[in-house]
Design an enzyme around this catalytic site. Sequence first.
Site, mmCIF file in Angstrom:
data_model
loop_
_atom_site.group_PDB
_atom_site.id
_atom_site.type_symbol
_atom_site.label_atom_id
_atom_site.label_comp_id
_atom_site.label_asym_id
_atom_site.label_seq_id
_atom_site.Cartn_x
_atom_site.Cartn_y
_atom_site.Cartn_z
ATOM 1 C CG LEU A 78 -16.531 -91.800 -41.813
ATOM 2 C CD1 LEU A 78 -16.854 -93.150 -41.178
ATOM 3 C CD2 LEU A 78 -17.815 -91.102 -42.248
ATOM 4 C CG ASP A 79 -16.720 -85.419 -38.669
ATOM 5 O OD1 ASP A 79 -15.967 -85.080 -39.596
ATOM 6 O OD2 ASP A 79 -17.874 -84.985 -38.519
ATOM 7 C CB ILE A 80 -12.415 -87.708 -34.184
ATOM 8 C CG1 ILE A 80 -11.637 -88.605 -33.219
ATOM 9 C CG2 ILE A 80 -13.229 -86.641 -33.446
ATOM 10 C CD1 ILE A 80 -10.555 -87.882 -32.456
ATOM 11 C CE LYS A 128 -13.223 -92.278 -37.888
ATOM 12 N NZ LYS A 128 -13.968 -92.206 -36.620
#
Length: 239
Positions: free
Chosen positions: A109-111, A74
């Site tokens: 997961l966070d941005i 990501k």
Amino acid sequence: MAKLKAKIRLDKMISKCTGLTRSEATRALKNGYGKINNIPQKSGKVLVDLANDEVVFDDEILQYREQIYIMMHKPKGYVCAAKDERLKTVLELLPASLASREPFSCGRLDIDTTGLVILTDDGTWAHGITSPKRKCEKSYLVGSAGELSQEDMQSLEEGLYLDEDDKITAPAKIERLGEKTYRLKITEGRYHQVKRMFESVNNMVKSLHREQIGDLALDPELPEGEWRDMSPEEVELFK
């Protein structure tokens, strides 16, 4: 991993592999877009032998997946959601044929966080990763605003209270890798947990990267923003 069915209807296979609806697949077949073993097929009702038949649709060989298991690297700027009206989602990094099946991430997961994301549409299998009872360990590389003292590191390892939570965090493992750089391993998945843990010792996370979930490490040859199918051996790690 679920076993492939021996046979499946052609229209269902096309729908699963392309993201078309069954009715759209049926219309495409009537217009001459499908073949089985190089023989044109007009009906979606014909059965495909998944072990032996080659299916070509719109000049492309179809690869059928009963269920999907994906490793993704990501990048920043994407959220781990199926849909978002304002932000880009990790499903936008997948081909339409896979994104249409709306796989979900096994631990978001966070941005602004990078690294390993596992995507699947197999809820039973995913439970082996996400269930709190399994205590699946996640490993993160953390870049912090300041240095952690030995007391800070001990507090993170032993557990501490996070704002608005009524119980301390589970024991963690932390290793100093370099200046303001650490490896943190946790078994929980609370909201913004790593960032909140560092805030609890008066520090701040500047960069965050997940490198491993359980025994599955992010493939070092997988570029940021790319994905690949997990191998059968990798899928077995979480059964």
